[in-house]
Design a protein around this motif. Sequence first.
Motif, PDB file in Angstrom:
ATOM      1  N   ILE A 111       0.506  -1.526  -0.123  1.00 59.98           N
ATOM      2  CA  ILE A 111       0.093  -0.169   0.102  1.00 59.98           C
ATOM      3  C   ILE A 111       0.835   1.275   0.189  1.00 59.98           C
ATOM      4  N   ALA A 112       1.773   1.445   1.002  1.00 61.46           N
ATOM      5  CA  ALA A 112       2.960   2.608   1.039  1.00 61.46           C
ATOM      6  C   ALA A 112       3.557   2.198  -0.374  1.00 61.46           C
ATOM      7  N   LYS A 113       3.614   1.710  -1.254  1.00 59.90           N
ATOM      8  CA  LYS A 113       4.400   1.383  -2.625  1.00 59.90           C
ATOM      9  C   LYS A 113       3.032   2.089  -3.500  1.00 59.90           C
ATOM     10  N   GLY A 114       2.176   2.007  -2.953  1.00 59.00           N
ATOM     11  CA  GLY A 114       0.974   2.467  -4.231  1.00 59.00           C
ATOM     12  C   GLY A 114       0.718   1.451  -5.329  1.00 59.00           C
ATOM     13  N   LEU A 115       0.372  -0.118  -5.008  1.00 59.00           N
ATOM     14  CA  LEU A 115       0.450  -1.245  -6.005  1.00 59.00           C
ATOM     15  C   LEU A 115      -0.500  -1.554  -5.990  1.00 59.00           C
ATOM     16  N   SER A 116      -1.861  -2.198  -6.516  1.00 57.66           N
ATOM     17  CA  SER A 116      -2.317  -3.217  -6.676  1.00 57.66           C
ATOM     18  C   SER A 116      -1.807  -4.829  -6.046  1.00 57.66           C
ATOM     19  N   HIS A 117      -2.940  -5.625  -5.646  1.00 55.78           N
ATOM     20  CA  HIS A 117      -2.851  -6.467  -5.461  1.00 55.78           C
ATOM     21  C   HIS A 117      -2.220  -7.335  -7.146  1.00 55.78           C
ATOM     22  N   VAL A 118      -2.315  -7.305  -7.831  1.00 57.40           N
ATOM     23  CA  VAL A 118      -2.059  -7.310  -9.711  1.00 57.40           C
ATOM     24  C   VAL A 118      -0.858  -7.156  -9.348  1.00 57.40           C
ATOM     25  N   GLN A 119      -0.595  -5.933  -9.315  1.00 59.97           N
ATOM     26  CA  GLN A 119       0.455  -5.528 -10.003  1.00 59.97           C
ATOM     27  C   GLN A 119       1.708  -5.680  -9.026  1.00 59.97           C
ATOM     28  N   LEU A 120       1.316  -5.765  -7.699  1.00 55.08           N
ATOM     29  CA  LEU A 120       2.495  -7.215  -6.824  1.00 55.08           C
ATOM     30  C   LEU A 120       2.863  -7.547  -7.074  1.00 55.08           C
ATOM     31  N   ALA A 121       1.718  -9.018  -7.352  1.00 53.45           N
ATOM     32  CA  ALA A 121       1.471 -10.254  -8.079  1.00 53.45           C
ATOM     33  C   ALA A 121       2.782 -10.147  -9.831  1.00 53.45           C
ATOM     34  N   SER A 122       2.371  -8.860 -10.599  1.00 52.36           N
ATOM     35  CA  SER A 122       3.007  -9.229 -11.817  1.00 52.36           C
ATOM     36  C   SER A 122       4.564  -8.968 -11.565  1.00 52.36           C
ATOM     37  N   GLU A 123       5.031  -8.026 -10.773  1.00 55.76           N
ATOM     38  CA  GLU A 123       6.157  -7.842 -10.195  1.00 55.76           C
ATOM     39  C   GLU A 123       6.813  -8.891  -9.932  1.00 55.76           C
ATOM     40  N   ALA A 124       6.401  -9.318  -8.937  1.00 57.66           N
ATOM     41  CA  ALA A 124       7.529 -10.860  -8.446  1.00 57.66           C
ATOM     42  C   ALA A 124       6.721 -11.859  -8.548  1.00 57.66           C
ATOM     43  N   ASP A 125       6.174 -11.700  -9.794  1.00 54.38           N
ATOM     44  CA  ASP A 125       6.446 -12.820 -10.481  1.00 54.38           C
ATOM     45  C   ASP A 125       5.498 -14.002 -10.123  1.00 54.38           C
ATOM     46  N   ILE A 126       4.176 -13.707  -9.189  1.00 48.34           N
ATOM     47  CA  ILE A 126       3.646 -14.812  -8.570  1.00 48.34           C
ATOM     48  C   ILE A 126       2.336 -14.685  -9.187  1.00 48.34           C
ATOM     49  N   ALA A 127       1.385 -15.485  -8.522  1.00 44.74           N
ATOM     50  CA  ALA A 127      -0.423 -15.340  -8.926  1.00 44.74           C
ATOM     51  C   ALA A 127      -0.811 -14.158  -7.960  1.00 44.74           C
ATOM     52  N   VAL A 128      -1.867 -13.506  -8.683  1.00 39.76           N
ATOM     53  CA  VAL A 128      -2.330 -12.736  -7.644  1.00 39.76           C
ATOM     54  C   VAL A 128      -2.790 -13.601  -6.378  1.00 39.76           C
ATOM     55  N   SER A 129      -3.976 -15.006  -6.422  1.00 37.82           N
ATOM     56  CA  SER A 129      -3.976 -15.654  -5.419  1.00 37.82           C
ATOM     57  C   SER A 129      -3.079 -15.592  -4.198  1.00 37.82           C
TER      58      SER A 129
END
Lengths: 88, 88
Positions: B31-49
């Motif tokens: 949240i501090a970085k302003g990322l959504s779950h989808v954005q974090l998942a994409s950046e970290a290369d893991i599933a949104v779930s």
Amino acid sequence: MIFVIVSSCSVVKQREELLKALGIKIKEARIAKGLSHVQLASEADIAVSQVWRIETGKVNVTVVTLYAIADALDVSIYELLDSSRRGI
Amino acid sequence: MIFVIVSSCSVVKQREELLKALGIKIKEARIAKGLSHVQLASEADIAVSQVWRIETGKVNVTVVTLYAIADALDVSIYELLDSSRRGI
């Protein structure tokens, strides 16, 4: 296609390096504490084979196991991890 | 027998607390970085779930995934872990 193969090879390589570095730190801390593989396994409540595989970088250790190992070795979890290392 | 049951309940409880605390730290950093779950998942290369389940303490995260999340959030892995926490 080549780019994809090259980039996934480097990801695998980085992952191996990360786990090998972690394994070396755990081994060094174990030896410094004077514990055998069997003693560390017993203290951390994991299998002896797991200690071998972790120390040789063959296991993608979970955070719960990492805390248990740090506790058994009487070190902070920070000492086993490399804060400067970037993700993969 | 009771001792065994009681002690294993407290181990399970500690484990849940550890993973919940880690999930909260990851959520706060996301949240501090302003990322959504989808954005974090994409950046970290893991599933949104996976992001959902990690943030709610339902997943015993591996060290490779933790480094990938720390990297995606631009924080040190130390910021996601609690050095004072003892193992289970």
